[in-house]
Design an enzyme around this catalytic site. Structure first.
Site, PDB file in Angstrom:
ATOM      1  CB  ILE A 148       3.587   6.143   2.492  1.00  0.00           C
ATOM      2  CG1 ILE A 148       3.738   5.741   4.266  1.00  0.00           C
ATOM      3  CG2 ILE A 148       3.940   7.067   1.728  1.00  0.00           C
ATOM      4  CD1 ILE A 148       5.414   5.582   4.137  1.00  0.00           C
ATOM      5  CG  HIS A 166       6.089   2.945  -8.507  1.00  0.00           C
ATOM      6  ND1 HIS A 166       7.353   3.433  -8.799  1.00  0.00           N
ATOM      7  CD2 HIS A 166       5.826   4.148  -8.257  1.00  0.00           C
ATOM      8  CE1 HIS A 166       7.435   5.185  -8.302  1.00  0.00           C
ATOM      9  NE2 HIS A 166       6.576   5.051  -8.706  1.00  0.00           N
ATOM     10  CG  MET A 167       1.240  -0.842 -12.485  1.00  0.00           C
ATOM     11  SD  MET A 167      -0.049  -2.144 -13.083  1.00  0.00           S
ATOM     12  CE  MET A 167       1.422  -1.735 -14.649  1.00  0.00           C
ATOM     13  CG  HIS A 168       1.374   4.914  -9.065  1.00  0.00           C
ATOM     14  ND1 HIS A 168       1.273   5.439  -7.441  1.00  0.00           N
ATOM     15  CD2 HIS A 168       1.876   5.586  -9.169  1.00  0.00           C
ATOM     16  CE1 HIS A 168       2.307   6.347  -7.599  1.00  0.00           C
ATOM     17  NE2 HIS A 168       3.554   6.481  -8.736  1.00  0.00           N
ATOM     18  CG  ASN A 188       4.194   8.862 -12.160  1.00  0.00           C
ATOM     19  OD1 ASN A 188       3.238   8.821 -13.095  1.00  0.00           O
ATOM     20  ND2 ASN A 188       3.663   8.286 -11.073  1.00  0.00           N
ATOM     21  NE  ARG A 202      -3.716  -2.348   2.277  1.00  0.00           N
ATOM     22  CZ  ARG A 202      -4.322  -2.927   1.300  1.00  0.00           C
ATOM     23  NH1 ARG A 202      -4.987  -1.480   0.159  1.00  0.00           N
ATOM     24  NH2 ARG A 202      -5.461  -3.707   0.890  1.00  0.00           N
ATOM     25  CD  GLU A 235       6.739  12.455  -5.700  1.00  0.00           C
ATOM     26  OE1 GLU A 235       7.252  11.452  -4.448  1.00  0.00           O
ATOM     27  OE2 GLU A 235       6.362  13.413  -5.582  1.00  0.00           O
TER      28      GLU A 235
HETATM   29  P1  AMP Z   1       6.171   8.053  -8.457  1.00  0.00           P
HETATM   30  O1  AMP Z   1       5.728   9.493  -7.997  1.00  0.00           O
HETATM   31  O2  AMP Z   1       5.234   7.715  -9.576  1.00  0.00           O
HETATM   32  O3  AMP Z   1       7.035   7.603  -8.367  1.00  0.00           O
HETATM   33  O4  AMP Z   1       5.259   7.711  -7.016  1.00  0.00           O
HETATM   34  C1  AMP Z   1       5.620   7.452  -5.584  1.00  0.00           C
HETATM   35  C2  AMP Z   1       5.107   6.687  -4.805  1.00  0.00           C
HETATM   36  O5  AMP Z   1       5.937   5.870  -3.727  1.00  0.00           O
HETATM   37  C3  AMP Z   1       3.752   7.766  -4.267  1.00  0.00           C
HETATM   38  O6  AMP Z   1       2.632   7.848  -4.065  1.00  0.00           O
HETATM   39  C4  AMP Z   1       4.637   7.995  -2.580  1.00  0.00           C
HETATM   40  O7  AMP Z   1       3.532   8.031  -1.827  1.00  0.00           O
HETATM   41  C5  AMP Z   1       5.062   6.213  -2.272  1.00  0.00           C
HETATM   42  N1  AMP Z   1       6.378   5.647  -1.685  1.00  0.00           N
HETATM   43  C6  AMP Z   1       7.361   6.690  -1.206  1.00  0.00           C
HETATM   44  N2  AMP Z   1       7.433   5.922  -0.250  1.00  0.00           N
HETATM   45  C7  AMP Z   1       7.208   4.781  -0.007  1.00  0.00           C
HETATM   46  C8  AMP Z   1       6.744   4.226   1.112  1.00  0.00           C
HETATM   47  N3  AMP Z   1       8.255   4.051   1.493  1.00  0.00           N
HETATM   48  N4  AMP Z   1       6.100   3.101   1.273  1.00  0.00           N
HETATM   49  C9  AMP Z   1       4.979   3.082   0.612  1.00  0.00           C
HETATM   50  N5  AMP Z   1       4.577   3.890  -0.544  1.00  0.00           N
HETATM   51  C10 AMP Z   1       6.053   5.149  -0.391  1.00  0.00           C
END
Ligand code: AMP
Length: 116
Positions: A32, A101-103, A88, A30, A96
């Site tokens: 965060i 990763h796939m949302h 992304n 999930r 970020e």
């Molecule tokens: P992106 O902007 O596509 O790189 O998405 C990175 C995602 O990772 C964001 O939605 C963050 O909230 C999520 N994220 C960052 N660190 C963690 C973590 N330790 N556990 C779960 N989700 C995370």
């Protein structure tokens, strides 16, 4: 060689995360900071920094990400109403964390695909 991110530590269970699925190819947990009632990240266990780095050798893991997304959507009860899968890439894509990763987002109507 690409630098590991916090996601590698989640795969190895070295830091806490709400892991909902893991197999030999992918891990799902999930987000965060959820942007919808269901917001889960599905990642390959191997480090692929961005979509630009995807190679034919990664196709099994990248394909598994989608079949696992469909399974999780069913488990979460959102498959019938629908959901969105997002990857992304780099700065314009808003990436970020540099471990591809796939949302999986859903649980409510998500509105237009892109903010205008
Ligand atoms: P992106 O902007 O596509 O790189 O998405 C990175 C995602 O990772 C964001 O939605 C963050 O909230 C999520 N994220 C960052 N660190 C963690 C973590 N330790 N556990 C779960 N989700 C995370």
């Amino acid at each position: 060689m690409a630098e590991e991110t916090i996601f590698s530590k989640i795969i190895r269970r070295e830091i806490p995360a709400d892991v909902v699925y893991q197999d030999e190819l992918v891990t799902a947990f999930r987000d965060i900071a959820p942007k919808a009632p269901t917001h889960i990240l599905i990642i390959p266990n191997v480090l692929i920094p961005t979509a630009n780095d995807a190679q034919p050798a990664h196709e099994q893991a990248l394909g598994r990400m989608i079949t696992v997304a469909a399974k999780i959507a069913r488990d979460e009860g959102i498959a019938e109403d629908g959901y969105r899968l997002i990857i992304n890439c780099n700065s314009h894509g808003g990436q970020e964390v540099y471990h591809i990763h796939m949302h999986l987002v859903g649980g409510q109507p998500l509105g237009p695909m892109l903010a205008s």
